[in-house]
Write an enzyme that holds these catalytic residues in place. Structure first.
Site, PDB file in Angstrom:
ATOM      1  CB  CYS A   1       8.971   6.796  -1.816  1.00  0.00           C
ATOM      2  SG  CYS A   1       8.424   7.814  -0.280  1.00  0.00           S
TER       3      CYS A   1
ATOM      4  CB  VAL B   1      -0.939  -0.012   1.146  1.00  0.00           C
ATOM      5  CG1 VAL B   1      -2.075  -0.988   0.795  1.00  0.00           C
ATOM      6  CG2 VAL B   1      -0.375  -0.542   2.439  1.00  0.00           C
ATOM      7  CG  HIS B   2       4.022   3.348  -2.922  1.00  0.00           C
ATOM      8  ND1 HIS B   2       5.337   3.240  -2.513  1.00  0.00           N
ATOM      9  CD2 HIS B   2       4.222   4.511  -3.478  1.00  0.00           C
ATOM     10  CE1 HIS B   2       5.936   4.159  -2.795  1.00  0.00           C
ATOM     11  NE2 HIS B   2       5.587   5.031  -3.595  1.00  0.00           N
TER      12      HIS B   2
ATOM     13  N   GLY C   1       3.450  13.747  -0.477  1.00  0.00           N
ATOM     14  CA  GLY C   1       3.839  14.464   0.687  1.00  0.00           C
ATOM     15  C   GLY C   1       3.103  14.146   2.152  1.00  0.00           C
ATOM     16  NE  ARG C   2       5.645  12.155   6.722  1.00  0.00           N
ATOM     17  CZ  ARG C   2       6.268  12.967   7.266  1.00  0.00           C
ATOM     18  NH1 ARG C   2       6.078  14.138   7.890  1.00  0.00           N
ATOM     19  NH2 ARG C   2       7.596  12.806   7.110  1.00  0.00           N
TER      20      ARG C   2
ATOM     21  CE  LYS D   1       0.579   3.818   4.185  1.00  0.00           C
ATOM     22  NZ  LYS D   1       1.759   3.845   3.171  1.00  0.00           N
TER      23      LYS D   1
ATOM     24  NE  ARG E   1       0.841   9.789   5.192  1.00  0.00           N
ATOM     25  CZ  ARG E   1       1.885   9.026   5.210  1.00  0.00           C
ATOM     26  NH1 ARG E   1       2.160   8.209   4.244  1.00  0.00           N
ATOM     27  NH2 ARG E   1       2.744   9.057   6.163  1.00  0.00           N
TER      28      ARG E   1
ATOM     29  CG  ASP F   1       1.111  11.682   8.046  1.00  0.00           C
ATOM     30  OD1 ASP F   1       0.102  11.951   7.113  1.00  0.00           O
ATOM     31  OD2 ASP F   1       1.604  10.630   8.287  1.00  0.00           O
TER      32      ASP F   1
END
Ligand SMILES: [Zn+2]
Length: 220
Positions: A60, A43-44, A90-91, A158, A131, A129
């Site tokens: 990455c 999961v990228h 970038g998060r 994640k 995300r 972050d």
């Protein structure tokens, strides 16, 4: 906009066609939902600077390539692989913010250091972050995935989101040490100290201060 959301109660999960994540499948897509067939998954989160342009400040691209290699190998052995590419550059703070952070990291007093890695992002963006990983497993559920044999991600956020959504994870696969560019050790050690998955342990605060990135070379 998408009437299926309310008119198709038979669909347990449904992904509206909104441009964001991309899934690359290696092997038979139907095997993804069979927990008895070995599944390798990465999961990228998008990182244009590294993924496309090959910057060595982070892991990455090498981690993505290693995931693709392992996913293909698993499919060649009769298993199945999936790489999901999330547009969370970038998060999820965006590329411009990321470059401002890189700039601040390299120019701070004492140079780029694992001890101040997260603070630099917070100074620039106000948060470490942006995300939100709780919905990240949705594409996995869309494919009916119940069990991941090899999860290519060291992120605790994640991992917690995937396991919390009911998917079993057998092995967590770290990026091999030899694939980590020297300048990316700052990011790697800072993340391990913040809870990233590691088999060899995280460094102490004092040790983190000794992990330094490449210095900026400028004519004074
Ligand atoms: Zn990156």
């Amino acid at each position: 906009m998408y009437p299926e959301l309310i008119t198709r109660p038979d669909l347990k999960v449904w992904l509206p066609p909104i441009g964001s994540s991309t899934a690359y499948i290696f092997g038979n897509p139907q095997d993804l939902s069979n927990p008895n067939i070995e599944l390798t998954c990465r999961v990228h989160d998008e990182c244009n600077g590294s993924d496309v342009f090959g910057s060595d400040i982070c892991t990455c691209r090498p981690y993505l390539m290693w995931g693709i290699e392992h996913a293909a190998e698993t499919a060649q052995k009769g298993g199945v692989g999936i790489i999901i590419y999330y547009r969370k550059e970038g998060r999820a703070l965006g590329e411009v913010t990321k470059f401002l952070v890189y700039n601040a990291r390299k120019r701070q007093e004492g140079g780029d250091s694992a001890a101040t890695y997260f603070q630099r992002t917070e100074c620039v963006a106000g948060v470490e972050d942006a995300r939100f990983q709780e919905f990240m497993p949705d594409p996995l559920h869309f494919f009916g995935i119940k069990k991941i044999h090899n999860l290519h991600s060291m992120s605790n956020m994640k991992y917690d989101a995937i396991v919390g959504s009911g998917i079993e994870v057998v092995n967590r696969v770290s990026i091999p040490e030899e694939l980590i560019p020297p300048d990316a050790q700052v990011e790697m050690e800072a993340k391990k100290a913040a809870g990233y998955f590691t088999v060899d342990g995280a460094k102490s605060k004092e040790e983190l201060a000794k992990v330094k990135g490449r210095e900026i070379e400028e004519k004074k």
